[in-house]
Write a protein that holds these residues in place. Sequence first.
Motif, mmCIF file in Angstrom:
data_model
loop_
_atom_site.group_PDB
_atom_site.id
_atom_site.type_symbol
_atom_site.label_atom_id
_atom_site.label_comp_id
_atom_site.label_asym_id
_atom_site.label_seq_id
_atom_site.Cartn_x
_atom_site.Cartn_y
_atom_site.Cartn_z
ATOM 1 N N GLN A 88 0.815 -1.216 0.000
ATOM 2 C CA GLN A 88 0.000 0.000 0.000
ATOM 3 C C GLN A 88 0.852 1.271 0.000
ATOM 4 O O GLN A 88 0.408 2.321 -0.465
ATOM 5 N N ASP A 92 1.629 3.387 -6.885
ATOM 6 C CA ASP A 92 0.247 3.075 -7.211
ATOM 7 C C ASP A 92 0.211 2.042 -8.329
ATOM 8 O O ASP A 92 1.007 2.077 -9.262
ATOM 9 N N ASP A 95 0.398 3.178 -11.957
ATOM 10 C CA ASP A 95 1.743 3.558 -12.399
ATOM 11 C C ASP A 95 2.619 2.325 -12.601
ATOM 12 O O ASP A 95 3.442 2.271 -13.524
ATOM 13 N N VAL A 108 -0.975 -7.042 -5.311
ATOM 14 C CA VAL A 108 -1.084 -5.911 -4.385
ATOM 15 C C VAL A 108 -1.467 -6.427 -2.998
ATOM 16 O O VAL A 108 -2.349 -7.269 -2.860
ATOM 17 N N GLU A 115 -9.164 -1.682 0.620
ATOM 18 C CA GLU A 115 -7.918 -1.784 -0.151
ATOM 19 C C GLU A 115 -8.027 -2.869 -1.216
ATOM 20 O O GLU A 115 -7.544 -2.706 -2.341
ATOM 21 N N ALA A 119 -7.812 -2.278 -5.269
ATOM 22 C CA ALA A 119 -6.754 -2.960 -6.022
ATOM 23 C C ALA A 119 -7.336 -3.706 -7.219
ATOM 24 O O ALA A 119 -6.804 -3.644 -8.335
ATOM 25 N N ASN A 122 -8.429 -1.255 -9.912
ATOM 26 C CA ASN A 122 -7.313 -0.620 -10.631
ATOM 27 C C ASN A 122 -6.467 -1.598 -11.437
ATOM 28 O O ASN A 122 -5.462 -1.215 -12.024
#
Length: 206
Positions: A88, A92, A95, A108, A115, A119, A122
């Motif tokens: 975390q 990111d 990226d 992740v 969270e 994750a 994303n």
Amino acid sequence: MKMDRLKFYLVTDSDILRERDFYKSVEEALSGGVTCVQLREKNLLGKEFLIKAKKIRELTRKYNALFIVNDRIDIAMLSDADGVHVGQADLDILDVRKLIGSEKIVGVSASNIEEAILAEKNGADYIGVGSIFPTNTKKDAKNVYLNGLKEIKKNINIPIVAIGGIKEDNIKLIKDIGVNGYAIVSDILSAKNIKEKCENINLIIK
């Protein structure tokens, strides 16, 4: 399928091995049934880290296992790892994906449902959920416990790898939840016979 190899997941920790040979120990784990190795080396500088990563890449190919690098996207790319795992507090995931590309695995860490959902949204390929049990190998780990793991499992569609204090004698408590992988550190690396320890764990998780 590549993601199936997340099932028996070794996270390295040289401190636990003490004076024992690092590469021999990892190979013993692979020969005992480990299907994924994450190279986690918080104290190594870039050059040494890369040397280690390239050697672990060779070993994991030999045993048809996944090779994941913790945190260091540059090391993952230079060693042709299968992917990278980020926490975390690291870059990111959006990226990370720009740097590492769509073909590589991105894992992740998540310690709560928020969270985990973010994750997945994303673009994470899998989520490392922990710490399930108290652990000394990661001082900053937040405890999720079995109930937290169950909640995340209900709300997430991508693979989940449980981590944190997982041992041969408690792994059955997790198995019923239906996670996709079991990440183990000290119970493997502190074993007198690493191959035998892995074979025993493999019988439980199959």
